[in-house]
Design a protein around this motif. Structure first.
Motif, PDB file in Angstrom:
ATOM      1  N   SER A  76       0.809  -1.222   0.000  1.00 54.25           N
ATOM      2  CA  SER A  76       0.000   0.000   0.000  1.00 54.25           C
ATOM      3  C   SER A  76       0.841   1.270   0.000  1.00 54.25           C
ATOM      4  O   SER A  76       0.330   2.345  -0.250  1.00 54.25           O
ATOM      5  CB  SER A  76      -0.963   0.005   1.184  1.00 54.25           C
ATOM      6  OG  SER A  76      -0.251  -0.017   2.399  1.00 54.25           O
ATOM      7  N   THR A  98      -6.419   4.703  -5.162  1.00 56.32           N
ATOM      8  CA  THR A  98      -5.623   4.188  -4.055  1.00 56.32           C
ATOM      9  C   THR A  98      -5.749   5.017  -2.782  1.00 56.32           C
ATOM     10  O   THR A  98      -5.910   4.465  -1.701  1.00 56.32           O
ATOM     11  CB  THR A  98      -4.141   4.099  -4.451  1.00 56.32           C
ATOM     12  OG1 THR A  98      -4.035   3.405  -5.682  1.00 56.32           O
ATOM     13  CG2 THR A  98      -3.326   3.387  -3.390  1.00 56.32           C
ATOM     14  N   ASP A  99      -5.657   6.310  -2.897  1.00 56.32           N
ATOM     15  CA  ASP A  99      -5.617   7.163  -1.713  1.00 56.32           C
ATOM     16  C   ASP A  99      -6.978   7.708  -1.302  1.00 56.32           C
ATOM     17  O   ASP A  99      -7.071   8.624  -0.479  1.00 56.32           O
ATOM     18  CB  ASP A  99      -4.644   8.320  -1.943  1.00 56.32           C
ATOM     19  CG  ASP A  99      -3.212   7.815  -2.089  1.00 56.32           C
ATOM     20  OD1 ASP A  99      -2.848   6.849  -1.396  1.00 56.32           O
ATOM     21  OD2 ASP A  99      -2.473   8.378  -2.910  1.00 56.32           O
ATOM     22  N   LYS A 101     -10.214   8.130   0.720  1.00 54.83           N
ATOM     23  CA  LYS A 101     -10.579   7.894   2.115  1.00 54.83           C
ATOM     24  C   LYS A 101     -12.075   8.103   2.286  1.00 54.83           C
ATOM     25  O   LYS A 101     -12.678   8.897   1.570  1.00 54.83           O
ATOM     26  CB  LYS A 101      -9.841   8.858   3.044  1.00 54.83           C
ATOM     27  CG  LYS A 101      -8.347   8.658   3.087  1.00 54.83           C
ATOM     28  CD  LYS A 101      -7.703   9.525   4.141  1.00 54.83           C
ATOM     29  CE  LYS A 101      -7.489  10.924   3.635  1.00 54.83           C
ATOM     30  NZ  LYS A 101      -6.719  11.757   4.581  1.00 54.83           N
ATOM     31  N   TYR A 107      -8.738   4.393   4.524  1.00 56.47           N
ATOM     32  CA  TYR A 107      -8.298   4.128   3.146  1.00 56.47           C
ATOM     33  C   TYR A 107      -8.923   2.803   2.695  1.00 56.47           C
ATOM     34  O   TYR A 107      -8.274   1.762   2.654  1.00 56.47           O
ATOM     35  CB  TYR A 107      -6.778   4.044   3.077  1.00 56.47           C
ATOM     36  CG  TYR A 107      -6.085   5.365   3.265  1.00 56.47           C
ATOM     37  CD1 TYR A 107      -5.870   6.201   2.182  1.00 56.47           C
ATOM     38  CD2 TYR A 107      -5.644   5.774   4.519  1.00 56.47           C
ATOM     39  CE1 TYR A 107      -5.221   7.425   2.340  1.00 56.47           C
ATOM     40  CE2 TYR A 107      -5.001   6.989   4.689  1.00 56.47           C
ATOM     41  CZ  TYR A 107      -4.792   7.807   3.592  1.00 56.47           C
ATOM     42  OH  TYR A 107      -4.157   9.017   3.759  1.00 56.47           O
ATOM     43  N   LYS A 110      -7.439   0.741  -0.354  1.00 54.00           N
ATOM     44  CA  LYS A 110      -6.236  -0.005   0.047  1.00 54.00           C
ATOM     45  C   LYS A 110      -6.641  -1.274   0.786  1.00 54.00           C
ATOM     46  O   LYS A 110      -6.055  -2.340   0.575  1.00 54.00           O
ATOM     47  CB  LYS A 110      -5.334   0.849   0.936  1.00 54.00           C
ATOM     48  CG  LYS A 110      -4.623   1.949   0.198  1.00 54.00           C
ATOM     49  CD  LYS A 110      -3.737   2.756   1.134  1.00 54.00           C
ATOM     50  CE  LYS A 110      -3.043   3.883   0.387  1.00 54.00           C
ATOM     51  NZ  LYS A 110      -2.154   4.656   1.260  1.00 54.00           N
ATOM     52  N   LYS A 111      -7.655  -1.165   1.642  1.00 51.92           N
ATOM     53  CA  LYS A 111      -8.121  -2.346   2.381  1.00 51.92           C
ATOM     54  C   LYS A 111      -8.672  -3.404   1.429  1.00 51.92           C
ATOM     55  O   LYS A 111      -8.437  -4.600   1.610  1.00 51.92           O
ATOM     56  CB  LYS A 111      -9.172  -1.957   3.425  1.00 51.92           C
ATOM     57  CG  LYS A 111      -8.593  -1.212   4.593  1.00 51.92           C
ATOM     58  CD  LYS A 111      -9.663  -0.936   5.638  1.00 51.92           C
ATOM     59  CE  LYS A 111      -9.025  -0.316   6.846  1.00 51.92           C
ATOM     60  NZ  LYS A 111      -9.230  -1.053   8.055  1.00 51.92           N
ATOM     61  N   TYR A 127     -16.809   0.583   5.336  1.00 53.86           N
ATOM     62  CA  TYR A 127     -16.435   1.981   5.218  1.00 53.86           C
ATOM     63  C   TYR A 127     -17.702   2.814   5.101  1.00 53.86           C
ATOM     64  O   TYR A 127     -18.806   2.274   5.106  1.00 53.86           O
ATOM     65  CB  TYR A 127     -15.513   2.211   4.007  1.00 53.86           C
ATOM     66  CG  TYR A 127     -16.093   1.747   2.686  1.00 53.86           C
ATOM     67  CD1 TYR A 127     -16.628   2.658   1.782  1.00 53.86           C
ATOM     68  CD2 TYR A 127     -16.086   0.401   2.323  1.00 53.86           C
ATOM     69  CE1 TYR A 127     -17.152   2.241   0.563  1.00 53.86           C
ATOM     70  CE2 TYR A 127     -16.605  -0.024   1.116  1.00 53.86           C
ATOM     71  CZ  TYR A 127     -17.138   0.897   0.240  1.00 53.86           C
ATOM     72  OH  TYR A 127     -17.654   0.488  -0.960  1.00 53.86           O
TER      73      TYR A 127
END
Length: 158
Positions: A76, A98-99, A101, A107, A110-111, A127
């Motif tokens: 990551s 990728t980034d 949130k 993030y 990424k998870k 999330y």
């Protein structure tokens, strides 16, 4: 008496809401797994086109698929996740997510990539995300599965 009836109705609605959520989560898993079958039969390009088609095989009401390339050795700190297909928002195709949130700073993309890179190659990520129906930030859970050389996901609001 009225209070007892209202409590009974509220309890019944809570049970039904839980059952609907379970069905929706089950629908997400089925939809993601059917994408794997479609990929095996038709190839990556056709799967991406079908996910991006709002009237295609994978258009399923409020739930939808999205896909990105699979990165075998996910790190990551340097690897990137670019959306190849998105059943609800074509503007996200080609975007590096990728980034990204959520409202709590998680993030979550990424998870999802970490889930895909795990030993089992599949699992759930929780999330918060804007619900297009209610226009509110709501809790969401997404099933992600490594499918060939893609990461395919489908989420449902809790």
């Amino acid at each position: 008496m009225k209070a007892a009836v209202l409590v009974s109705i509220a309890s019944a609605l809570a049970v039904l809401a839980g059952a609907a959520q379970a069905d929706s989560k089950e629908d997400c898993v089925k939809l993601v797994k059917s994408a794997g079958d479609f990929l095996a039969a038709n190839g990556k390009d056709k799967l991406i086109a079908e996910i991006n088609n709002p009237k295609g095989t994978f258009a399923n009401g409020e739930i939808y698929l999205f896909a990105s390339d699979y990165i075998p050795n996910w790190d990551s700190s340097k690897d990137r996740t670019v959306t190849l297909a998105h059943g609800a928002n074509p503007r996200l195709v080609g975007k590096d997510m990728t980034d990204l949130k959520d409202a709590d700073g998680v993030y979550f993309v990424k998870k999802m990539a970490e889930v895909a890179a795990s030993k089992t190659g599949e699992g759930w990520t929780d999330y918060k995300w804007p619900n297009p129906v209610t226009k509110q930030i709501e809790a969401k859970t997404t099933f992600t599965k490594r499918t060939g050389n893609l990461v395919v996901s489908c989420g449902v609001y809790k």
